[in-house]
Design a protein around this motif. Sequence first.
Motif, PDB file in Angstrom:
ATOM      1  N   ALA A 130      87.791  39.673 -61.292  1.00  0.00           N
ATOM      2  CA  ALA A 130      87.963  40.700 -60.264  1.00  0.00           C
ATOM      3  C   ALA A 130      89.054  40.352 -59.260  1.00  0.00           C
ATOM      4  O   ALA A 130      89.703  41.239 -58.700  1.00  0.00           O
ATOM      5  CB  ALA A 130      86.640  40.929 -59.524  1.00  0.00           C
ATOM      6  N   ILE A 169      86.124  50.117 -61.470  1.00  0.00           N
ATOM      7  CA  ILE A 169      87.206  49.221 -61.067  1.00  0.00           C
ATOM      8  C   ILE A 169      88.237  49.148 -62.195  1.00  0.00           C
ATOM      9  O   ILE A 169      87.884  48.878 -63.348  1.00  0.00           O
ATOM     10  CB  ILE A 169      86.684  47.803 -60.762  1.00  0.00           C
ATOM     11  CG1 ILE A 169      85.708  47.834 -59.581  1.00  0.00           C
ATOM     12  CG2 ILE A 169      87.837  46.845 -60.476  1.00  0.00           C
ATOM     13  CD1 ILE A 169      85.037  46.489 -59.309  1.00  0.00           C
ATOM     14  N   GLU A 170      89.487  49.405 -61.874  1.00  0.00           N
ATOM     15  CA  GLU A 170      90.545  49.275 -62.874  1.00  0.00           C
ATOM     16  C   GLU A 170      90.892  47.798 -63.047  1.00  0.00           C
ATOM     17  O   GLU A 170      91.122  47.085 -62.073  1.00  0.00           O
ATOM     18  CB  GLU A 170      91.791  50.057 -62.441  1.00  0.00           C
ATOM     19  CG  GLU A 170      91.602  51.565 -62.447  1.00  0.00           C
ATOM     20  CD  GLU A 170      92.889  52.307 -62.178  1.00  0.00           C
ATOM     21  OE1 GLU A 170      93.962  51.679 -62.237  1.00  0.00           O
ATOM     22  OE2 GLU A 170      92.824  53.517 -61.911  1.00  0.00           O
ATOM     23  N   LYS A 171      90.940  47.345 -64.286  1.00  0.00           N
ATOM     24  CA  LYS A 171      91.220  45.938 -64.543  1.00  0.00           C
ATOM     25  C   LYS A 171      91.956  45.801 -65.873  1.00  0.00           C
ATOM     26  O   LYS A 171      91.564  46.371 -66.877  1.00  0.00           O
ATOM     27  CB  LYS A 171      89.917  45.138 -64.604  1.00  0.00           C
ATOM     28  CG  LYS A 171      90.088  43.643 -64.763  1.00  0.00           C
ATOM     29  CD  LYS A 171      90.847  43.017 -63.631  1.00  0.00           C
ATOM     30  CE  LYS A 171      90.244  43.337 -62.284  1.00  0.00           C
ATOM     31  NZ  LYS A 171      91.057  42.752 -61.180  1.00  0.00           N
ATOM     32  N   LEU A 227      81.630  49.869 -63.049  1.00  0.00           N
ATOM     33  CA  LEU A 227      81.767  49.689 -61.602  1.00  0.00           C
ATOM     34  C   LEU A 227      82.854  50.577 -61.000  1.00  0.00           C
ATOM     35  O   LEU A 227      83.018  50.620 -59.783  1.00  0.00           O
ATOM     36  CB  LEU A 227      82.089  48.226 -61.288  1.00  0.00           C
ATOM     37  CG  LEU A 227      81.031  47.189 -61.671  1.00  0.00           C
ATOM     38  CD1 LEU A 227      81.506  45.799 -61.275  1.00  0.00           C
ATOM     39  CD2 LEU A 227      79.684  47.506 -61.029  1.00  0.00           C
ATOM     40  N   SER A 281      82.717  40.041 -54.512  1.00  0.00           N
ATOM     41  CA  SER A 281      83.579  39.506 -53.454  1.00  0.00           C
ATOM     42  C   SER A 281      82.940  38.317 -52.719  1.00  0.00           C
ATOM     43  O   SER A 281      83.502  37.808 -51.750  1.00  0.00           O
ATOM     44  CB  SER A 281      83.907  40.609 -52.439  1.00  0.00           C
ATOM     45  OG  SER A 281      82.734  41.076 -51.801  1.00  0.00           O
ATOM     46  N   PHE A 338      83.762  46.697 -66.037  1.00  0.00           N
ATOM     47  CA  PHE A 338      84.579  47.198 -64.926  1.00  0.00           C
ATOM     48  C   PHE A 338      84.619  48.725 -64.891  1.00  0.00           C
ATOM     49  O   PHE A 338      84.693  49.324 -63.812  1.00  0.00           O
ATOM     50  CB  PHE A 338      85.976  46.589 -64.983  1.00  0.00           C
ATOM     51  CG  PHE A 338      86.030  45.168 -64.497  1.00  0.00           C
ATOM     52  CD1 PHE A 338      85.833  44.874 -63.158  1.00  0.00           C
ATOM     53  CD2 PHE A 338      86.241  44.109 -65.378  1.00  0.00           C
ATOM     54  CE1 PHE A 338      85.855  43.561 -62.692  1.00  0.00           C
ATOM     55  CE2 PHE A 338      86.268  42.797 -64.925  1.00  0.00           C
ATOM     56  CZ  PHE A 338      86.072  42.517 -63.587  1.00  0.00           C
ATOM     57  N   ARG A 391      79.358  45.437 -56.930  1.00  0.00           N
ATOM     58  CA  ARG A 391      80.729  45.390 -56.405  1.00  0.00           C
ATOM     59  C   ARG A 391      80.809  44.450 -55.206  1.00  0.00           C
ATOM     60  O   ARG A 391      81.786  43.702 -55.055  1.00  0.00           O
ATOM     61  CB  ARG A 391      81.195  46.794 -56.024  1.00  0.00           C
ATOM     62  CG  ARG A 391      81.488  47.700 -57.210  1.00  0.00           C
ATOM     63  CD  ARG A 391      81.841  49.102 -56.755  1.00  0.00           C
ATOM     64  NE  ARG A 391      83.078  49.114 -55.981  1.00  0.00           N
ATOM     65  CZ  ARG A 391      84.232  49.608 -56.407  1.00  0.00           C
ATOM     66  NH1 ARG A 391      84.323  50.124 -57.621  1.00  0.00           N
ATOM     67  NH2 ARG A 391      85.308  49.600 -55.643  1.00  0.00           N
TER      68      ARG A 391
END
Length: 233
Positions: free
Chosen positions: A25, A132-134, A130, A228, A127, A224
């Motif tokens: 991430a 989230i672009e990865k 979630l 972090s 991803f 998410r």
Amino acid sequence: MSELKRVAIMQPYIFPYLGYFQLAATCDIFVLYDNANYIKRGFVNRNCILSAGQIQRFVIPVPGASLFKPIKELEFSQDVGKLITQLRHAYHKRPFFVSVFPIIEEVLQSEQRSIALMCQKMMRCFFDYLGIEKVVMLSSQINYAQTGSASDKIIAICHSLGADVYINSAGGVDLYDREQFLKSRLDLKFIKMNDIRYPQGREEFHPNLSIIDVMMNCSVETVRDLLSEYRLF
């Protein structure tokens, strides 16, 4: 000034622990190092879940597995019926089973059985779930110099991808020399997961289980947030 491009590289693991996904991430491009030789009894094909409050290992057989074969040449067995049943039994009462279980089934029942491609699909599904672009790539699909030390190969991959920063798990602190990377125009960073806890349905908390346990017990928003929860140094 344009943002620095971050790259991380790890061997492909199937449904690894949260820290693996934190590493992915925090970078722009995550490379699955499938040129590496297979490691028996490692985490390529196995991890742990929680069933009735007890830690339970799951394994996907790898026919013909050998320490002398690169991961890119090996496939997962198609025999995953017992594993799917094991996961259903362990998590059918967990709050996010209905939304997460079909994703796990989709990955495990993939027609393409290549370890590298199944792990790549697993990462992309995670991803996507979630939102989230990865970018997730295979090292075998990158044109780089495959000679020299482990550090030389990492640096070559990073240069091929135009990276400015290479991020490694904290376990590599004693393996890699910052000065070597700096001389190669790369900033070397390490990531260490915080002491994380989330509800598992039991009073006792069991850390570092497969990401399956996290997803079954936590909302998309919580997962998410957990991504972090780390220290970069």
